[in-house]
Scaffold this motif. Sequence first.
Motif, PDB file in Angstrom:
ATOM      1  N   MET A   1      -7.665  10.410   4.703  1.00  0.00           N
ATOM      2  CA  MET A   1      -6.320  10.095   5.600  1.00  0.00           C
ATOM      3  C   MET A   1      -6.912   8.643   5.883  1.00  0.00           C
ATOM      4  O   MET A   1      -5.849   7.686   5.617  1.00  0.00           O
ATOM      5  N   ASN A   6      -5.983   2.987   4.443  1.00  0.00           N
ATOM      6  CA  ASN A   6      -6.390   1.839   3.931  1.00  0.00           C
ATOM      7  C   ASN A   6      -5.881   1.203   2.495  1.00  0.00           C
ATOM      8  O   ASN A   6      -5.536  -0.016   2.594  1.00  0.00           O
ATOM      9  N   THR A  50     -13.970  -1.471  -1.212  1.00  0.00           N
ATOM     10  CA  THR A  50     -14.097  -0.165  -0.511  1.00  0.00           C
ATOM     11  C   THR A  50     -13.009   0.872  -0.969  1.00  0.00           C
ATOM     12  O   THR A  50     -13.352   1.837  -0.783  1.00  0.00           O
ATOM     13  N   TRP A 255     -13.142  -8.353  13.254  1.00  0.00           N
ATOM     14  CA  TRP A 255     -13.526  -7.469  12.080  1.00  0.00           C
ATOM     15  C   TRP A 255     -14.642  -7.752  11.893  1.00  0.00           C
ATOM     16  O   TRP A 255     -15.458  -6.774  10.906  1.00  0.00           O
ATOM     17  N   VAL A 258     -17.514  -4.827  12.401  1.00  0.00           N
ATOM     18  CA  VAL A 258     -17.129  -3.575  11.793  1.00  0.00           C
ATOM     19  C   VAL A 258     -17.911  -3.448  10.419  1.00  0.00           C
ATOM     20  O   VAL A 258     -18.843  -2.743  10.444  1.00  0.00           O
ATOM     21  N   TRP A 295     -14.819   0.117  15.493  1.00  0.00           N
ATOM     22  CA  TRP A 295     -13.542   0.256  14.590  1.00  0.00           C
ATOM     23  C   TRP A 295     -12.269   0.379  15.435  1.00  0.00           C
ATOM     24  O   TRP A 295     -11.241  -0.255  15.359  1.00  0.00           O
TER      25      TRP A 295
ATOM     26  N   PHE B  29      -7.025  -9.524   5.415  1.00  0.00           N
ATOM     27  CA  PHE B  29      -7.865  -8.453   4.587  1.00  0.00           C
ATOM     28  C   PHE B  29      -9.167  -7.939   4.915  1.00  0.00           C
ATOM     29  O   PHE B  29      -9.739  -6.932   4.545  1.00  0.00           O
ATOM     30  N   ALA B  30      -9.695  -8.658   5.973  1.00  0.00           N
ATOM     31  CA  ALA B  30     -10.727  -8.419   6.933  1.00  0.00           C
ATOM     32  C   ALA B  30     -10.557  -6.883   7.339  1.00  0.00           C
ATOM     33  O   ALA B  30     -11.696  -6.215   7.494  1.00  0.00           O
ATOM     34  N   ALA B  31      -9.510  -6.527   7.832  1.00  0.00           N
ATOM     35  CA  ALA B  31      -8.967  -5.380   8.148  1.00  0.00           C
ATOM     36  C   ALA B  31      -9.375  -4.285   7.311  1.00  0.00           C
ATOM     37  O   ALA B  31      -9.808  -3.253   7.743  1.00  0.00           O
ATOM     38  N   THR B  32      -8.971  -4.314   5.925  1.00  0.00           N
ATOM     39  CA  THR B  32      -9.233  -3.314   5.010  1.00  0.00           C
ATOM     40  C   THR B  32     -10.585  -3.377   4.755  1.00  0.00           C
ATOM     41  O   THR B  32     -10.862  -2.090   4.455  1.00  0.00           O
ATOM     42  N   MET B  33     -11.567  -4.215   4.802  1.00  0.00           N
ATOM     43  CA  MET B  33     -13.004  -4.066   4.646  1.00  0.00           C
ATOM     44  C   MET B  33     -13.531  -3.183   5.859  1.00  0.00           C
ATOM     45  O   MET B  33     -14.248  -2.165   5.454  1.00  0.00           O
ATOM     46  N   GLY B  34     -13.130  -3.463   7.040  1.00  0.00           N
ATOM     47  CA  GLY B  34     -13.514  -2.757   8.109  1.00  0.00           C
ATOM     48  C   GLY B  34     -13.236  -1.267   7.999  1.00  0.00           C
ATOM     49  O   GLY B  34     -13.788  -0.167   8.117  1.00  0.00           O
ATOM     50  N   THR B  35     -11.848  -1.153   7.703  1.00  0.00           N
ATOM     51  CA  THR B  35     -11.287   0.219   7.948  1.00  0.00           C
ATOM     52  C   THR B  35     -11.793   1.236   6.542  1.00  0.00           C
ATOM     53  O   THR B  35     -12.250   2.284   6.862  1.00  0.00           O
ATOM     54  N   GLY B  36     -12.081   0.301   5.495  1.00  0.00           N
ATOM     55  CA  GLY B  36     -12.336   1.049   4.172  1.00  0.00           C
ATOM     56  C   GLY B  36     -14.072   1.543   4.399  1.00  0.00           C
ATOM     57  O   GLY B  36     -14.369   2.616   3.963  1.00  0.00           O
ATOM     58  N   VAL B  37     -14.479   0.540   5.025  1.00  0.00           N
ATOM     59  CA  VAL B  37     -16.293   1.174   5.261  1.00  0.00           C
ATOM     60  C   VAL B  37     -16.403   2.053   6.147  1.00  0.00           C
ATOM     61  O   VAL B  37     -17.085   3.028   6.173  1.00  0.00           O
ATOM     62  N   VAL B  38     -15.470   1.923   7.240  1.00  0.00           N
ATOM     63  CA  VAL B  38     -15.313   3.319   8.341  1.00  0.00           C
ATOM     64  C   VAL B  38     -15.046   4.715   7.514  1.00  0.00           C
ATOM     65  O   VAL B  38     -15.550   5.638   7.872  1.00  0.00           O
ATOM     66  N   ALA B  39     -14.187   4.681   6.862  1.00  0.00           N
ATOM     67  CA  ALA B  39     -13.562   5.598   5.739  1.00  0.00           C
ATOM     68  C   ALA B  39     -14.766   6.242   5.131  1.00  0.00           C
ATOM     69  O   ALA B  39     -15.069   7.490   4.999  1.00  0.00           O
ATOM     70  N   LEU B  40     -15.857   5.132   4.207  1.00  0.00           N
ATOM     71  CA  LEU B  40     -16.790   5.793   3.619  1.00  0.00           C
ATOM     72  C   LEU B  40     -17.930   6.311   4.846  1.00  0.00           C
ATOM     73  O   LEU B  40     -18.839   7.309   4.231  1.00  0.00           O
ATOM     74  N   VAL B  41     -18.077   5.629   5.868  1.00  0.00           N
ATOM     75  CA  VAL B  41     -19.064   6.123   6.708  1.00  0.00           C
ATOM     76  C   VAL B  41     -18.764   7.572   7.309  1.00  0.00           C
ATOM     77  O   VAL B  41     -19.398   8.685   7.214  1.00  0.00           O
ATOM     78  N   TYR B  52     -11.722  11.413   6.241  1.00  0.00           N
ATOM     79  CA  TYR B  52     -11.557   9.922   5.312  1.00  0.00           C
ATOM     80  C   TYR B  52     -10.156  10.097   4.922  1.00  0.00           C
ATOM     81  O   TYR B  52      -9.221   9.153   4.396  1.00  0.00           O
TER      82      TYR B  52
END
Lengths: 338, 52
Positions: A1, A6, A50, A255, A258, A295, B29-41, B52
Amino acid sequence: MLWGLNIGLFALFSVLYALHWLLHGEQARRIASHTVLSMALGTIPMGLATIANGFVLFGPALVGPAAISIAHGLWLLDCGLAIAAGLGVPLLMFTRQSHSPAQMTGVWLLPLVAAEVAAVSGLQLVTHLPQAEQGGVLLASLALWACSVPLALGLVVVLVVRMIVHSLPPASMAPSCWLALGPIATGALGMALFSQVVQGALANTVLAPLAQPMAGAGLLLATLLWGYGLWWVGLAGLISARYFTAPVPFNLGWWAYVFPLGVFTLATWALADIWDSGLLWGLGVVLGIVVVLTWMIVALRSIGSVWRSSPAGNDADAPADPGFDDHSSVPASAVPSQ
Amino acid sequence: MIVIDTSPHPAILPPLAGNAIRHFAPNWFAATMGTGVVALVLGHFGQVPALY
């Protein structure tokens, strides 16, 4: 999700940025001379990485075998963008921008780190590809790692000297101290993944007898870099505690709290697997919880900043948030017109 | 400091989108880095699609 969200975010930003270039080309070109915004060009490939990693980890269960082909395509695009940022932005820094040692921050690392983030994606993808392609992807990933890690580690030393000589950056740049953790954690994760995949990837090749020692070398490097990262987590934590004794203004630079810690969490878990260490696994869980909570705060405050700058808010004509409000170093010509 | 914006403003775009395009900068785009890595975590906490 969240990974799907993302992808939506990345697509939305790509459309917005493409239209920004199309409709406001003059303004878009001006970031080439902007000492902070131009560094953010490195965040485009890293955001894409990512998504590619998600296609490897979550994709097969959601969209079937096509996920690996999509991940492969995205990774190739990621490599191209990362190399462009890693070569192009330093060139802009040398030729179009004016920097001084006192004004240096961890932001300088952003365009350089993109290549090693692409290396991590390649190493995550490699075992899912046909055997014949694995050697090439492994070699490319090592080269991308080396395009980034040695120089970034050198720049981190310069950053330490800068903080000794010129004290800490202003509060608007507070999160940038975490950016130094980025290349260290990504370098460790890359080597940990390398040590896990190298024997499979080089099986049935002339290098097969060397795969086992290479796995050992990768593990040693990963563990040493991870230990260095642990020191940076401590240092950046202490620096942040010091900043937050006074109000720290929000900007998109937040950011930086994070991504580096998120990658360090992934590196901790990768090493927990290899070392079979419950302690490392538990540490990863603690770090992971911190990353998710951070986050949530940063995401909510980002949405809040969009709301305030929308016509519904009261600040409709606010200029672009440079992320790290470094107005003092911005030439007047680079300030977005209003 | 006030700078006159001379870039064209297509009337077909609603004001909200026009504003977003005009002020867009790549640091988002830094927001997509942060959100992406949180999804992976979160993916590591368990293979639960809702996470995820």
